[in-house]
Design an enzyme around this catalytic site. Structure first.
Site, PDB file in Angstrom:
ATOM      1  N   HIS A  33       0.824  -1.204   0.000  1.00 20.31           N
ATOM      2  CA  HIS A  33       0.000   0.000   0.000  1.00 20.31           C
ATOM      3  C   HIS A  33       0.862   1.260   0.000  1.00 20.31           C
ATOM      4  O   HIS A  33       0.452   2.303   0.505  1.00 20.31           O
ATOM      5  CB  HIS A  33      -0.947   0.001   1.201  1.00 20.31           C
ATOM      6  CG  HIS A  33      -1.918  -1.134   1.194  1.00 20.31           C
ATOM      7  ND1 HIS A  33      -2.739  -1.425   2.278  1.00 20.31           N
ATOM      8  CD2 HIS A  33      -2.221  -2.054   0.239  1.00 20.31           C
ATOM      9  CE1 HIS A  33      -3.485  -2.493   1.975  1.00 20.31           C
ATOM     10  NE2 HIS A  33      -3.183  -2.877   0.753  1.00 20.31           N
ATOM     11  N   TYR A  34       2.045   1.172  -0.583  1.00 19.48           N
ATOM     12  CA  TYR A  34       2.941   2.335  -0.615  1.00 19.48           C
ATOM     13  C   TYR A  34       2.354   3.421  -1.525  1.00 19.48           C
ATOM     14  O   TYR A  34       1.621   3.146  -2.481  1.00 19.48           O
ATOM     15  CB  TYR A  34       4.339   1.928  -1.072  1.00 19.48           C
ATOM     16  CG  TYR A  34       4.410   1.165  -2.366  1.00 19.48           C
ATOM     17  CD1 TYR A  34       4.523   1.823  -3.586  1.00 19.48           C
ATOM     18  CD2 TYR A  34       4.375  -0.229  -2.385  1.00 19.48           C
ATOM     19  CE1 TYR A  34       4.589   1.132  -4.780  1.00 19.48           C
ATOM     20  CE2 TYR A  34       4.444  -0.936  -3.572  1.00 19.48           C
ATOM     21  CZ  TYR A  34       4.550  -0.252  -4.763  1.00 19.48           C
ATOM     22  OH  TYR A  34       4.618  -0.951  -5.950  1.00 19.48           O
TER      23      TYR A  34
END
Length: 590
Positions: A525-526
């Site tokens: 989820h960067y």
């Protein structure tokens, strides 16, 4: 994820079914998506050879990156205008490693140049992946679908009505209600028992408490990624090129401000082509290449920090010190829970949304043949992380490849059981992205600085303590029969099972702070690198440049919801609708 009980039968007959369907032509993706062509079908004046078409055509919109945002954006804009969508990878259709839930781990394990995922390791020592396939991250992720909190929508300035309509547009096409697996039920009941309440049932909404979210896997375990949203396109207005790797954005710098006029890309044979925009003030190049790709492409095109451009001799088009800054990855830690019996495979279905700033999720089982055991199974791996014994400066690509080839084979018994995961929401620790080369095929260097801010570390500790409570809960122990194994032993087992490049400590199970630091991994989820009001305006136009936008997770200051894919797909649709309405008003008909 429904009908998982029928998995053994599906394992035998699904490949045959897909093969038969394709052979009959009725379900051929080439017929369903006639606008998808190989990049080599394009020709331009800059091509080394001419074949196919495209040389004489200019496009109203050129979208770079056929991923989670790019596909819905292209489908929407094609309603009224000509669109060229360029994707560096191939198609997910008919690829069982991508399409079949039981093979979820295989695309992540595949490190070949044609893999649907491109592996990278941050300088922090955490192994990660980025999509390299039509559909992007939605083609390689665990499929969980959950909307952003309405407060998030308001905070970023989106129109709530249009946002809800855009969520609905996505959900009607590719989102399903899962059949809850036994492991997920046990975690759900454990979360409620320890006070992660209320129970919100099945919901797409982001609500405090425990809930069951949506999934992009259907009742047969088949994935439906953002690529399938292209079925809503106007075919005569859309052209999608696969294996089209954009090298840089082309600018006209003769005016007061640089203006994007096209892109230079290479096809699957390495030949270069230039695609051009139509010469109207509305025409735009839109970057939807993700949190790694969009800042990388801006810098390769001459938009970025001056020192970074000078270091690699990239001619500056516009200096902006904020490109590549503010990179964030939500740290995740997992606890492996063994089982005396085989556990039905499940990916993320249940989530506990706590008021402590952490989310609790779960996965279980293993669904692939003996051959796949030799792969690296990403965040769900139960393999011994021998790379942690290699000092950081010696973690070369050769060392990583050598480890991958020589690590021990594991029996199926090693994969019985499951994981309980905790993810830190909205971390305060931030990092940066820089170029290591001008070769677009190479990953940029990225640092996330996991747990650099003490508040993030405290939330991780709170999350692990919640996991410990779930492990000890009556509902979970009745299912897992893990009450015979101490929580301390489970933490020690999780340290050994974890795969990252961070040296381990002997006191990990004694100090939860150390456990968090040593076992940190990613849940992909960067985000960040092209923040609003620093790199792009609130309508996502690149500041100081005309005809160029960025519409993807690189613009996020925080990851929305428990999983961002729902919001990223919505964002693609939303921005398409907003652009059409701004340009055409009520005549847009949307």
């Amino acid at each position: 994820m429904a009908m998982i009980g029928a998995a053994p039968i599906l394992t035998l007959f699904l490949p045959l079914f897909l093969s038969f369907s394709v052979s009959q032509g009725k379900q051929s993706w080439e017929q369903k998506y006639p606008f998808i062509k190989p990049a080599s079908s394009f020709s331009s004046s800059s091509s080394s050879s001419s074949s196919g078409s495209g040389a004489d055509r200019a496009y109203d919109y050129i979208i770079v990156g056929g991923g989670t945002a790019g596909c819905p954006l292209a489908a929407t804009l094609s309603r009224n205008f000509s669109v060229l969508l360029l994707e560096r990878g191939g198609v997910p259709f008919g690829n069982l490693n991508v399409s079949y839930m039981k093979n979820f781990h295989l695309s992540l394990a595949d490190t070949s140049p044609t893999s649907a995922s491109q592996a990278f390791a941050s300088t922090d020592g955490v192994i990660n992946s980025r999509g390299r396939v039509l559909g992007g991250g939605s083609s390689i992720n665990a499929g969980f679908y959950s909307r952003a909190n309405p407060r998030y929508v308001r905070k970023v300035g989106w129109d709530e009505k249009v946002a809800n309509e855009s969520f609905n547009w996505v959900e009607k096409q590719i989102v399903y209600r899962p059949k809850l697996a036994p492991w997920q039920k046990a975690v759900r009941d454990g979360l409620l028992e320890v006070g992660v309440s209320p129970f919100n049932g099945f919901s797409y909404d982001h609500l405090y408490g425990t809930k069951v979210g949506g999934t992009i896997f259907d009742h047969f375990g088949l994935r439906h990624s953002a690529a399938e949203l292209l079925a809503s396109a106007t075919p005569e207005n859309l052209r999608v090129l696969i294996h089209a790797t954009v090298l840089k954005i082309v600018f006209d710098t003769t005016g007061n401000k640089p203006r994007a006029v096209g892109v230079l890309f290479k096809d699957e044979h390495g030949r270069q082509h230039q695609a051009n925009l139509a010469g109207t003030r509305w025409s735009e190049v839109v970057l939807t290449a993700g949190a790694m790709g969009s800042p990388q492409l801006l810098m390769l095109s001459g938009v970025g920090p001056a020192a970074e451009l000078r270091r690699l001799n990239i001619p500056a088009v516009l200096e902006n010190e904020f490109v590549g800054k503010g990179m964030v990855d939500n740290p995740m830690n997992s606890v492996f829970v063994p089982s005396a019996r085989a556990v039905e495979q499940s990916l993320i279905q249940t989530v506990g949304i706590t008021r402590k700033g952490v989310y609790i999720e779960a996965s279980s089982g293993f669904g692939q043949s003996q051959d796949s055991i030799r792969c690296n199974h990403g965040i769900f791996s139960a393999e011994i992380g021998q790379l942690s014994t290699i000092p950081p400066k010696q973690r070369t690509r050769e060392a990583i490849l050598a480890y991958t080839k020589t690590k021990k084979d594991l029996p199926h018994e090693a994969f019985k059981g499951g994981f309980i995961l905790e993810k830190v929401a909205n971390p305060k620790s931030t990092g940066h992205l820089t170029l290591t080369t001008t070769d677009v095929d190479e990953n940029p260097s990225v640092t996330f600085n996991y747990f650099k801010h003490p508040y993030d570390l405290q939330r991780c500790v709170d999350g692990i303590r919640t996991v410990e409570m779930v492990l000890r809960s009556r509902n979970f122990t009745n299912f897992s029969q893990c009450d015979k194994v101490s929580v301390e032993r489970l933490l020690n087992m999780s340290v050994k099972a974890n795969v990252n490049l961070i040296p381990k400590h002997t006191n990990d199970s004694k100090s939860l702070e150390q456990f968090c630091k040593d076992t940190v991994i990613t849940i992909w989820h960067y985000h960040g690198g092209c923040h609003v009001e620093k790199v792009v305006s609130p309508d996502y136009q690149v500041i100081g440049v005309q005809g160029l936008r960025v519409v993807d997770g690189s613009t996020f200051n925080q990851s929305p919801g428990t999983n961002p894919q729902a919001t990223v797909m919505m964002m693609g649709r939303y921005m398409g609708v907003k652009i059409l309405r701004e340009r055409l008003g009520s005549s847009a008909g949307i």
